[in-house]
Design a protein around this motif. Structure first.
Motif, PDB file in Angstrom:
ATOM      1  N   MET A  67       0.852  -1.203   0.000  1.00 35.71           N
ATOM      2  CA  MET A  67       0.000   0.000   0.000  1.00 35.71           C
ATOM      3  C   MET A  67       0.878   1.240   0.000  1.00 35.71           C
ATOM      4  N   SER A  68       0.619   2.176  -0.894  1.00 31.59           N
ATOM      5  CA  SER A  68       1.453   3.367  -1.031  1.00 31.59           C
ATOM      6  C   SER A  68       1.232   4.328   0.120  1.00 31.59           C
ATOM      7  N   ASP A  69       2.317   5.036   0.508  1.00 28.18           N
ATOM      8  CA  ASP A  69       2.225   6.082   1.510  1.00 28.18           C
ATOM      9  C   ASP A  69       1.976   7.447   0.885  1.00 28.18           C
ATOM     10  N   ALA A  70       1.757   7.515  -0.417  1.00 24.83           N
ATOM     11  CA  ALA A  70       1.534   8.804  -1.069  1.00 24.83           C
ATOM     12  C   ALA A  70       0.253   9.437  -0.541  1.00 24.83           C
ATOM     13  N   PRO A  71       0.231  10.744  -0.321  1.00 20.69           N
ATOM     14  CA  PRO A  71      -0.969  11.404   0.181  1.00 20.69           C
ATOM     15  C   PRO A  71      -2.150  11.213  -0.766  1.00 20.69           C
ATOM     16  N   ALA A  72      -3.294  10.977  -0.207  1.00 22.49           N
ATOM     17  CA  ALA A  72      -4.513  10.803  -1.004  1.00 22.49           C
ATOM     18  C   ALA A  72      -5.256  12.120  -1.109  1.00 22.49           C
ATOM     19  N   ALA A  73      -5.798  12.393  -2.282  1.00 25.02           N
ATOM     20  CA  ALA A  73      -6.457  13.673  -2.504  1.00 25.02           C
ATOM     21  C   ALA A  73      -7.700  13.831  -1.633  1.00 25.02           C
ATOM     22  N   ASP A  74      -8.397  12.733  -1.313  1.00 26.88           N
ATOM     23  CA  ASP A  74      -9.624  12.794  -0.531  1.00 26.88           C
ATOM     24  C   ASP A  74      -9.403  12.304   0.906  1.00 26.88           C
ATOM     25  N   ASN A  75      -8.192  12.494   1.402  1.00 30.91           N
ATOM     26  CA  ASN A  75      -7.837  12.015   2.739  1.00 30.91           C
ATOM     27  C   ASN A  75      -8.353  13.002   3.781  1.00 30.91           C
ATOM     28  N   LYS A  76      -9.654  13.056   3.957  1.00 29.93           N
ATOM     29  CA  LYS A  76     -10.257  14.031   4.856  1.00 29.93           C
ATOM     30  C   LYS A  76     -10.224  13.531   6.303  1.00 29.93           C
ATOM     31  N   PRO A  77     -10.072  14.446   7.266  1.00 30.66           N
ATOM     32  CA  PRO A  77     -10.040  14.042   8.668  1.00 30.66           C
ATOM     33  C   PRO A  77     -11.349  13.382   9.098  1.00 30.66           C
ATOM     34  N   SER A  78     -11.218  12.386   9.970  1.00 36.12           N
ATOM     35  CA  SER A  78     -12.374  11.782  10.620  1.00 36.12           C
ATOM     36  C   SER A  78     -12.155  11.867  12.123  1.00 36.12           C
ATOM     37  N   PHE A  79     -13.237  11.704  12.873  1.00 33.19           N
ATOM     38  CA  PHE A  79     -13.187  11.990  14.301  1.00 33.19           C
ATOM     39  C   PHE A  79     -13.802  10.852  15.104  1.00 33.19           C
ATOM     40  N   ARG A  80     -13.146  10.549  16.223  1.00 28.38           N
ATOM     41  CA  ARG A  80     -13.608   9.483  17.111  1.00 28.38           C
ATOM     42  C   ARG A  80     -13.656   9.997  18.541  1.00 28.38           C
ATOM     43  N   SER A  81     -14.465   9.349  19.370  1.00 27.20           N
ATOM     44  CA  SER A  81     -14.487   9.661  20.796  1.00 27.20           C
ATOM     45  C   SER A  81     -14.227   8.416  21.640  1.00 27.20           C
ATOM     46  N   ASP A  82     -13.916   7.284  20.985  1.00 25.82           N
ATOM     47  CA  ASP A  82     -13.714   6.025  21.691  1.00 25.82           C
ATOM     48  C   ASP A  82     -12.262   5.572  21.562  1.00 25.82           C
ATOM     49  N   VAL A  83     -11.960   4.421  22.139  1.00 25.21           N
ATOM     50  CA  VAL A  83     -10.640   3.796  22.010  1.00 25.21           C
ATOM     51  C   VAL A  83     -10.846   2.332  21.654  1.00 25.21           C
ATOM     52  N   THR A  84      -9.815   1.725  21.088  1.00 30.12           N
ATOM     53  CA  THR A  84      -9.850   0.298  20.750  1.00 30.12           C
ATOM     54  C   THR A  84      -8.827  -0.436  21.596  1.00 30.12           C
ATOM     55  N   VAL A  85      -9.254  -1.521  22.220  1.00 33.10           N
ATOM     56  CA  VAL A  85      -8.350  -2.393  22.966  1.00 33.10           C
ATOM     57  C   VAL A  85      -8.710  -3.832  22.620  1.00 33.10           C
ATOM     58  N   GLU A  86      -7.738  -4.578  22.110  1.00 29.54           N
ATOM     59  CA  GLU A  86      -7.957  -5.985  21.769  1.00 29.54           C
ATOM     60  C   GLU A  86      -6.847  -6.825  22.402  1.00 29.54           C
ATOM     61  N   LEU A  87      -7.225  -7.909  23.056  1.00 31.44           N
ATOM     62  CA  LEU A  87      -6.247  -8.870  23.569  1.00 31.44           C
ATOM     63  C   LEU A  87      -5.853  -9.770  22.409  1.00 31.44           C
ATOM     64  N   VAL A  88      -4.624  -9.649  21.930  1.00 38.07           N
ATOM     65  CA  VAL A  88      -4.225 -10.370  20.726  1.00 38.07           C
ATOM     66  C   VAL A  88      -3.508 -11.684  21.027  1.00 38.07           C
ATOM     67  N   LYS A  89      -2.871 -11.796  22.186  1.00 38.30           N
ATOM     68  CA  LYS A  89      -2.267 -13.063  22.593  1.00 38.30           C
ATOM     69  C   LYS A  89      -2.046 -13.025  24.097  1.00 38.30           C
ATOM     70  N   HIS A  90      -1.978 -14.217  24.691  1.00 34.20           N
ATOM     71  CA  HIS A  90      -1.759 -14.247  26.127  1.00 34.20           C
ATOM     72  C   HIS A  90      -1.268 -15.616  26.562  1.00 34.20           C
ATOM     73  N   SER A  91      -0.591 -15.629  27.678  1.00 38.21           N
ATOM     74  CA  SER A  91      -0.275 -16.826  28.441  1.00 38.21           C
ATOM     75  C   SER A  91      -0.456 -16.429  29.886  1.00 38.21           C
ATOM     76  N   ALA A  92      -1.685 -16.510  30.361  1.00 37.62           N
ATOM     77  CA  ALA A  92      -2.017 -15.976  31.680  1.00 37.62           C
ATOM     78  C   ALA A  92      -3.170 -16.764  32.288  1.00 37.62           C
ATOM     79  N   ALA A  93      -2.939 -17.309  33.480  1.00 34.80           N
ATOM     80  CA  ALA A  93      -3.957 -18.059  34.207  1.00 34.80           C
ATOM     81  C   ALA A  93      -3.621 -18.005  35.689  1.00 34.80           C
ATOM     82  N   ASP A  94      -4.606 -18.261  36.517  1.00 32.64           N
ATOM     83  CA  ASP A  94      -4.379 -18.272  37.958  1.00 32.64           C
ATOM     84  C   ASP A  94      -3.357 -19.331  38.363  1.00 32.64           C
ATOM     85  N   THR A  95      -3.298 -20.434  37.622  1.00 32.15           N
ATOM     86  CA  THR A  95      -2.321 -21.477  37.960  1.00 32.15           C
ATOM     87  C   THR A  95      -0.888 -20.986  37.817  1.00 32.15           C
ATOM     88  N   ASP A  96      -0.663 -19.968  36.983  1.00 29.32           N
ATOM     89  CA  ASP A  96       0.684 -19.415  36.847  1.00 29.32           C
ATOM     90  C   ASP A  96       1.171 -18.812  38.158  1.00 29.32           C
TER      91      ASP A  96
END
Length: 246
Positions: free
Chosen positions: A1-30
């Motif tokens: 995917m090119s990093d060249a600026p896009a002519a229609d690259n208009k700002p967008s706005f958010r008020s939330d955050v994203t958090v995803e657990l992508v991997k783990h090795s965690a348990a009470d037995t540890d």
């Protein structure tokens, strides 16, 4: 995917955050086999085959008396998308954390910006160390939204103008504000996460009050929800003992 600026690259706005657990090795037995090696040696590995519910008293004892190292023998990696100012607060947490963030030197940063919604309290009352936030007026919310969006649009237009003129990304990015969204992987163990939660959340069971910025608390709350599912006994002991990291 090119990093060249896009002519229609208009700002967008958010008020939330994203958090995803992508991997783990965690348990009470540890926690249990790590703690019992001090008295059982290699036989402590037997804990891996046992129901940790039988030993929740030990977990509570370790938490209560602040024997912290058994809570370090696990790992969780989160993907986080949030405003840059949230990441700058994250970097205050260095012990037990590893970070890799997207780089404005190597890719064009996308025009996604933070604008708080009406649930965000806007007005600070009181002095440092003893203050609270209260609701803003409709006029204040409208001012914040309008001013932020205009400022972001102007900053990103300047950024694109420099990129189109051949200016290096690492130079052009200097005009971008900390309300820009970034993304990172953050890896921690339960002990370092508990310390983070103790400082970055407000909670009725906390023995020590904390006054986090709301936006990093939003991230912390989502991390906490994922961790609670992985290590429910450890999580219960954390809450029962004042939410203080051992």
């Amino acid at each position: 995917m090119s990093d060249a600026p896009a002519a229609d690259n208009k700002p967008s706005f958010r008020s939330d955050v994203t958090v995803e657990l992508v991997k783990h090795s965690a348990a009470d037995t540890d926690v249990l086999w790590a703690a019992r090696v001090s008295t059982a040696g290699e036989q402590s590995l037997d804990e891996l085959q046992k129901d940790p519910e039988r030993s929740k008293g030990l977990i509570n004892y370790l938490m209560r008396d602040r024997h912290g190292s058994p809570f370090e023998h696990n790992s969780m990696t989160f993907f986080v998308s949030a405003p840059i100012f949230v990441f700058r607060e994250f970097m205050r947490h260095r012990v037990g954390w590893s970070y890799n963030e997207e780089s404005g030197r190597y890719r064009q940063l996308q025009p996604v910006f933070y604008v708080p919604d009406t649930s965000r309290r806007l007005v600070q009352e009181g002095r440092p160390g003893k203050y609270r936030f209260v609701e803003g007026t409709q006029e204040q919310h409208e001012l914040v939204g309008r001013t932020m969006e205009n400022s972001y649009a102007q900053a990103y237009e300047a950024y694109e103008e420099m990129l189109e003129a051949g200016v290096a990304r690492e130079v052009a990015r200097a005009v971008l504000p900390v309300g820009l969204y970034s993304s990172m992987y953050a890896t921690c163990n339960a002990r370092s996460l508990m310390h983070f939660l103790g400082l970055r959340t407000q909670h009725e069971q906390a023995a020590v009050p904390s006054f986090p910025q709301r936006e990093i608390e939003m991230v912390a709350e989502k991390m906490e929800a994922e961790w609670a599912k992985l290590m429910p006994l450890t999580y219960a002991a954390f809450n029962a003992n004042g939410r203080v990291a051992p």
